[in-house]
Design an enzyme around this catalytic site. Structure first.
Site: not given
Length: 433
Positions: A49-51, A114, A194
């Site tokens: 993921t982005c993290n 989250e 998105s």
């Protein structure tokens, strides 16, 4: 076999390094296949993921598994191993289980609580299932972690106020732009992030939402869900000039928004432009930060500012931690009990075989034995055997829940010379006695 996790996240590595290591599409599948093919690995899954980028594997040896996974992560990211290993963490056995459950519950996210991570873990599992790289061990572990995550969100207020990177980003946008209700927004990309961004914008009262994507049909489908409109990716420059707020979530490796595009959009314009880049690799050229009236917030700036934290949700976070402890204990108890079951089956199978053999000898020695009497004798012998086995089998299943539970099953196998891999048929009723 034992669970092993090797990975890095926003907690241990700068975003610039995460950007180099993150994988998706064919690159993710190639890494997944290479991990699974290693001699020490029987099951594998990749969460990217982005993290975070994490390799999950069921391995036969700790040191061999760590070496293999570290080597593969370095090779696939083209990051020198000495640079990569400084930022890696390793979790093994129970610590690996606890880590996964904490991640699934949102405790390890940049924005604590989250909920998007649940979908990302579920997607990673589906990919691994489709590629045939997971078996019963990883599948059961991840399914249990997902249930723990759902429980955390349903039983606590950990995700109140829409805790997510998108929500935090829009809060920051509000500080720059003022109320975002009624503003014009552009979302670049049409993937899961998105979609979350578009939905969050719509809930915040943004009524003019434009979706730009390389595949126009996907942009149309997403735009329809929020009452917006879709454009081709080639129209982003023109849409930038009209937008107040831009959220970019492509992460394809090429700059979706360049300095020239932003410079053109700001020409002759007096109102500010807020750019939220949630992609890895980054979508927006960081050089736009030097332009008057332009604000860029990306994962780097969020990490450096320590954005996220508990957001005043300390009590909820503690409640989720308690859920993690409870669910990890339940999973480990279940797993230990499952490990001893084949031994219990093998023991009862051995006992059943002995009874049948002795009844055969009795029939041979006393062929004139009445059939009804023979059945009574057989029933009596089986009851004696069951009573003798009842206490040790119940106790070994109880003891299996303890940290040293495997040792009791091993002792049982040694004492009775059992092969739990090839037990005879034993009815469920017999097993549960």
């Amino acid at each position: 076999m034992t669970m092993l996790i090797v990975g890095l996240s926003h907690r241990t590595a700068p975003v610039a390094l995460l950007e180099r290591v993150t994988v998706s599409g064919d690159a993710l599948l190639k890494l997944l296949h290479d991990v699974r093919q290693d001699e020490h690995v029987s099951e594998a899954m990749v969460v990217s993921t982005c993290n975070r980028v994490e390799l999950y594997a069921d391995v036969d040896k700790f040191h061999g598994g760590v070496t293999a996974l570290t080597d593969l992560l370095a090779a696939h990211s083209d990051v020198p191993q000495e640079q990569l290993t400084r930022h890696l963490y390793v979790h093994y056995e129970e610590r690996a289980v606890h880590h996964l459950f904490s991640v699934a519950c949102g405790l390890d996210s940049m924005v604590v609580g989250e909920g998007q991570i649940l979908g990302q873990i579920r997607s990673a599992l589906r990919t691994a299932q489709h590629e045939g790289s997971v078996g019963p061990t990883l599948n059961e572990l991840v399914q249990h972690a997902l249930r723990a995550g759902k429980r955390a969100h349903s039983e606590t207020g950990i995700d109140r106020a829409g805790a997510s990177l998108v929500g935090v980003g829009l809060d920051l946008a509000g500080r720059v732009l003022g109320p975002i209700k009624g503003r014009r927004a552009l979302v670049v990309g049409a993937g899961s992030m998105s979609a979350l961004s578009a939905a969050t914008l719509a809930r915040a009262g943004v009524t003019n939402i434009v979706i730009a994507n390389r595949t126009y049909e996907r942009a149309v489908r997403l735009a329809e869900t929020v009452g917006g409109r879709a454009v081709e990716l080639t129209e982003v420059t023109a849409e930038l000039a009209q937008a107040d707020l831009v959220v970019s979530c492509v992460g394809a490796g090429n700059r979706a928004i360049t300095t020239d595009m932003v410079l053109a959009a700001m020409a002759g314009r007096s109102r500010p432009l807020f750019l939220l880049d949630l992609a890895l690799p980054h979508d927006v050229d960081p050089g736009v930060r030097t332009f008057p009236g332009v604000t860029l917030v990306d994962l780097d700036s969020m990490q450096q500012a320590g954005i996220g934290g508990d957001g005043g949700r300390g009590a909820e976070i503690e409640a989720v931690r308690a859920i993690v402890v409870e669910e990890v204990a339940a999973y480990l108890d279940q797993t230990r009990a499952a490990r001893v079951t084949p031994t219990v089956i093998a023991l009862r199978s051995r006992a059943a075989a002995v009874v049948e053999a002795e009844m055969g000898r009795l029939t041979a020695r006393v062929p004139e034995l009445d059939g009804k009497l023979k059945d009574e004798v057989a029933h009596m012998v089986r009851r004696v055997v069951d009573k003798l086995l009842h206490e040790p089998t119940v106790r070994v299943k109880q003891l299996a829940a303890s940290p040293a539970g495997d040792h009791y099953a091993e002792a049982l196998r040694e004492l009775f010379n059992l092969d739990p891999k090839a037990p005879g048929a034993v009815s469920r009723m017999e097993l549960e006695q």
